[in-house]
Enzyme design. Structure first.
Site, PDB file in Angstrom:
ATOM      1  CE1 TYR A 101      45.530  40.185  38.763  1.00 30.17           C
ATOM      2  CE2 TYR A 101      47.928  40.584  37.768  1.00 30.17           C
ATOM      3  CZ  TYR A 101      47.072  39.821  38.435  1.00 30.17           C
ATOM      4  OH  TYR A 101      47.087  38.600  38.666  1.00 30.17           O
ATOM      5  CD  GLU A 189      45.507  37.987  41.821  1.00 27.88           C
ATOM      6  OE1 GLU A 189      45.907  37.640  41.272  1.00 27.88           O
ATOM      7  OE2 GLU A 189      43.944  37.836  42.495  1.00 27.88           O
TER       8      GLU A 189
END
Ligand code: GDP
Ligand code: MN
Length: 403
Positions: A101, A189
């Protein structure tokens, strides 16, 4: 402004961040065509501006064309966490070896930029932070600092990217930073940033952005004419679009008392006053935020009233104006002209103070309209608007909230 995945990935692609081949499709027929171009296996991904699509059944793997069509027939009509699916993205399916992530976001609290990363990608970052707090790395970039390959490499190593992935991860972080800065984003993101490839063939392994989430800073819209392609006309609130076309700041909320005022601070206070007065049974809440701005003309006031009154959930409307640049007399003229052209469908509660308040109130009094009420203070006017809304909603037998 939040972007859909299919839009966000184009911004990553422009910076040469590796993303799987994909086609956007809005019908099962288009999905069949997309599969012909992309090949199999593929992933069918519902396009909604919310996370957890995978867990909600909005991301499905298809090994055959029939499976892909079937998956799209399931996903296209879906509503995921209250968001209607806008279309699907058909992407080539990658073999995932690991999910990381990474995100870069604006941190309003520390007034800088945050790079957040963890080796436990895949699920939402809140869950990762809950389950593996020790593995979430957070690094700050000061507002005047820049970011270079050396810093990015150090960062990637600290974050915990596996040794073989550090250089590539650093390059991706640097490209994300470029996307973040150049597009005036508040969030970039990638989750998962996946290590893909054949487990037995080292040369096939690489990092690839399998999902993308980008939010753009609306305050920078003036220098990005190209953002018009991201306008979500299908899912946009028609009243918000209409207000925007007239240069008004209108936000639809979920209550029953329409609120119009001049200046963001006064409108916010008016919302609080309505919310405070509306506690109890049945609870009444503000139906919207609408700021007519400074020095508003009668036409702007008339348009504002019309927009707020068009919301079918609105039972009464509070107009709270503190005349400075704005003249209360002009506002009163706007109110009366809106009533003249469209009638008065909702009771109004008006509070004027400041510039030409007396003249404005006199115009309203002269109109002798029984649906225009006047109070001296914001608190009294808010309480009055709430009381009228309660009366309207109990006599019309309608339920209060909206769903
Ligand atoms: P989200 O649930 O809304 O975040 O949607 P994502 O695009 O992140 O997809 C959810 C999950 O689906 C990912 O975390 C992956 O595990 C899986 N997924 C997405 N793309 C692929 C792919 O190409 N191959 C495989 N095997 N899984 C994928
Ligand atoms: Mn994701």
């Amino acid at each position: 402004m939040d972007l859909y995945e299919y839009q966000a990935r184009t911004l990553l692609e422009k910076e040469n961040i590796s993303v799987p081949a994909a086609r956007y499709a809005r019908s099962s027929h288009e999905v069949a065509q997309a599969v012909d171009e992309i090949g199999l296996p593929c992933v069918i991904k519902g396009q909604v501006k919310t996370g957890h699509r995978g867990q909600a059944g909005g991301v499905l793997l298809a090994k055959t064309k029939d499976e892909a069509i079937l998956a799209s027939e399931k996903i296209l009509p879906m509503t995921i966490h209250g968001h209607k699916v806008n279309g699907v993205l058909v992407t080539e399916a990658k073999n995932i070896l690991h999910e990381y992530y990474v995100s870069i976001s604006l941190d309003r609290t520390s007034r800088d930029y945050d790079v957040l990363a963890t080796v436990h990608g895949g699920t939402e970052v809140e869950e990762i932070a809950h389950n593996h707090p020790e593995d979430v790395r957070r690094l700050h970039i000061g507002p005047l600092e820049d970011f270079n390959l050396e810093a990015a490499t150090k960062m990637a190593a600290e974050i915990g990217f596996y040794h073989a992935d550090v250089d590539q991860a650093a390059e991706i972080l640097l490209k994300m930073w470029k996307v973040f800065k150049e597009t005036d984003a508040t969030l970039v993101e990638i989750n998962p940033l996946a290590k893909i490839g054949n487990p037995t063939d080292e040369s096939s392994k690489a990092l690839c952005a399998l999902d993308a989430k980008i939010s753009l800073d609306n305050n920078a819209a003036f220098r990005h004419p190209e953002w018009s392609e991201f306008t979500d006309s299908q899912n946009a609130d028609p009243l918000e679009v209409r207000a925007q076309q007239h240069g008004l700041h209108y936000v639809r909320l979920d209550g029953q008392v329409g609120v119009i005022g001049n200046g963001a601070g006064l409108v916010m206070s008016s919302l609080d006053a309505v919310a405070g007065a509306g506690e109890g049974n049945p609870a009444m809440k503000p139906a919207n935020f609408l700021d007519i701005g400074g020095g508003a003309s009668a036409a702007v006031m008339a348009e504002s009233l019309d927009i707020v009154a068009s919301d079918p959930h609105v039972a009464s409307i509070l107009i709270n104006v503190y005349g400075g640049l704005t003249s209360c007399k002009t506002v009163a003229e706007g109110i009366l002209s809106a009533i003249e052209s469209n009638g008065l469908s909702k009771p109004l509660v008006v509070r004027f103070d400041g510039n030409e308040a007396a003249e404005g109130l006199r115009l309203l009094a002269d109109a002798k309209n029984p649906h225009i009420h006047v109070n001296d203070t914001m608190e009294e006017a808010a309480a009055n608007a709430v009381a009228i809304a309660r009366e309207v909603s109990t006599t019309s037998g309608s339920t209060t909230g909206r769903h």
